[in-house]
Scaffold this motif. Structure first.
Motif, short mmCIF file in Angstrom:
data_model
loop_
_atom_site.label_atom_id
_atom_site.label_comp_id
_atom_site.label_asym_id
_atom_site.label_seq_id
_atom_site.Cartn_x
_atom_site.Cartn_y
_atom_site.Cartn_z
N SER A 89 -10.49 7.00 37.65
CA SER A 89 -11.43 7.46 36.62
C SER A 89 -10.70 8.24 35.53
N GLY A 90 -9.72 9.03 35.92
CA GLY A 90 -8.93 9.78 34.95
C GLY A 90 -8.17 8.88 34.00
N ILE A 91 -7.59 7.80 34.55
CA ILE A 91 -6.85 6.85 33.72
C ILE A 91 -7.80 6.16 32.75
N VAL A 92 -8.97 5.75 33.23
CA VAL A 92 -9.96 5.08 32.37
C VAL A 92 -10.43 6.04 31.28
N ARG A 93 -10.68 7.31 31.63
CA ARG A 93 -11.10 8.29 30.62
C ARG A 93 -10.02 8.47 29.56
N GLN A 94 -8.76 8.51 29.98
CA GLN A 94 -7.67 8.65 29.01
C GLN A 94 -7.66 7.46 28.05
N LEU A 95 -7.86 6.27 28.60
CA LEU A 95 -7.87 5.07 27.76
C LEU A 95 -9.03 5.10 26.78
N GLU A 96 -10.21 5.49 27.26
CA GLU A 96 -11.39 5.51 26.40
C GLU A 96 -11.31 6.61 25.34
N SER A 97 -10.64 7.70 25.66
CA SER A 97 -10.61 8.84 24.74
C SER A 97 -9.54 8.70 23.65
N THR A 98 -8.76 7.63 23.67
CA THR A 98 -7.75 7.46 22.62
C THR A 98 -8.39 7.15 21.29
N GLY A 99 -9.61 6.64 21.31
CA GLY A 99 -10.28 6.27 20.07
C GLY A 99 -9.98 4.83 19.66
N GLU A 100 -9.09 4.20 20.38
CA GLU A 100 -8.72 2.82 20.07
C GLU A 100 -9.44 1.86 21.03
N ALA A 101 -9.96 0.78 20.51
CA ALA A 101 -10.61 -0.21 21.36
C ALA A 101 -9.58 -1.17 21.95
N ASP A 102 -8.45 -1.37 21.24
CA ASP A 102 -7.39 -2.26 21.71
C ASP A 102 -6.30 -1.44 22.38
N VAL A 103 -6.01 -1.78 23.64
CA VAL A 103 -5.02 -1.03 24.41
C VAL A 103 -3.94 -1.99 24.90
N PRO A 104 -2.68 -1.73 24.56
CA PRO A 104 -1.59 -2.58 25.07
C PRO A 104 -1.49 -2.43 26.59
N SER A 105 -1.21 -3.52 27.28
CA SER A 105 -1.09 -3.46 28.74
C SER A 105 0.02 -2.50 29.15
N ALA A 106 1.06 -2.38 28.33
CA ALA A 106 2.15 -1.45 28.63
C ALA A 106 1.67 -0.01 28.67
N ALA A 107 0.70 0.34 27.82
CA ALA A 107 0.16 1.70 27.82
C ALA A 107 -0.60 1.98 29.12
N ILE A 108 -1.32 0.99 29.61
CA ILE A 108 -2.03 1.15 30.87
C ILE A 108 -1.02 1.33 32.00
N GLY A 109 0.02 0.52 31.99
CA GLY A 109 1.06 0.63 33.01
C GLY A 109 1.72 2.00 33.00
N ARG A 110 1.99 2.54 31.82
CA ARG A 110 2.60 3.87 31.73
C ARG A 110 1.68 4.95 32.31
N LEU A 111 0.38 4.85 32.01
CA LEU A 111 -0.57 5.83 32.55
C LEU A 111 -0.63 5.75 34.07
N VAL A 112 -0.60 4.54 34.61
CA VAL A 112 -0.62 4.38 36.07
C VAL A 112 0.66 4.96 36.67
N MET A 113 1.79 4.68 36.04
CA MET A 113 3.07 5.20 36.54
C MET A 113 3.04 6.74 36.55
N GLU A 114 2.54 7.34 35.48
CA GLU A 114 2.47 8.81 35.41
C GLU A 114 1.57 9.36 36.52
N ALA A 115 0.44 8.70 36.74
CA ALA A 115 -0.50 9.16 37.77
C ALA A 115 0.09 9.01 39.16
N LEU A 116 0.76 7.89 39.42
CA LEU A 116 1.33 7.66 40.75
C LEU A 116 2.54 8.55 41.02
N LEU A 117 3.25 8.92 39.99
CA LEU A 117 4.43 9.76 40.16
C LEU A 117 4.08 11.07 40.86
#
Length: 159
Positions: A89-117
């Protein structure tokens, strides 16, 4: 809500309660046709996200796909399901709060990596091996070297 068992277009809500620390609503439902019982979750969606793949292809964001990839990385690890849901939910909220509707898959991967770290080192390495497309054992060694270096820095900071 369509019944997942018989496909009937109607179902009745028998119980509703807050879930995921108030971020979602959990609903217990029953199908009047087959008496099947199932659970649904309702979440706030700030905007429709579109994932831009490496190939340039655009696909709708799928929270469940994100959750599956994280759960795969955490397979056979001691991770509390509620904590995992909060991370997703935190990752999804971060994605939604960027203000951008288009999100590169690499950005999602980076957020997941940060969360899993900060969550589980083994899951971090598992996810990294797919996300960063490891081809050789040296690729694993590089990530493991980063993890141990981070642990040394944290130990030095604690002293």
């Amino acid at each position: 809500m369509r019944c997942p068992f018989c496909g009937s277009p109607d179902s009745q809500v028998k119980d509703s309660r807050a879930a995921e620390d108030g971020i979602a609503i959990r609903r217990r439902r029953i199908c009047p046709d087959c008496n099947g019982r199932f659970t649904t979750f309702e979440r706030v969606q700030l905007r429709e996200l579109v994932v831009i793949k490496k190939s340039g292809r655009r696909v709708p964001f799928d929270r469940e796909k994100l959750a599956r990839s994280i759960r795969t990385a955490l397979r056979k690890r001691d991770a509390e399901p509620e904590r995992v849901e909060r991370m997703i939910s935190g990752i999804v909220r971060q994605l939604e709060s960027t203000g951008e509707a288009d999100v590169p898959s690499a950005a999602i991967g980076r957020l997941v990596m940060e969360a899993l770290l900060g969550f589980d080192d083994v899951a971090y390495v598992r996810f990294a091996s797919v996300y960063q497309d490891f081809q050789h054992a040296a690729d694993f060694a590089g990530v493991l070297g980063e993890l141990t270096a981070d642990e040394r820095v944290e130990a030095d900071d604690a002293n």
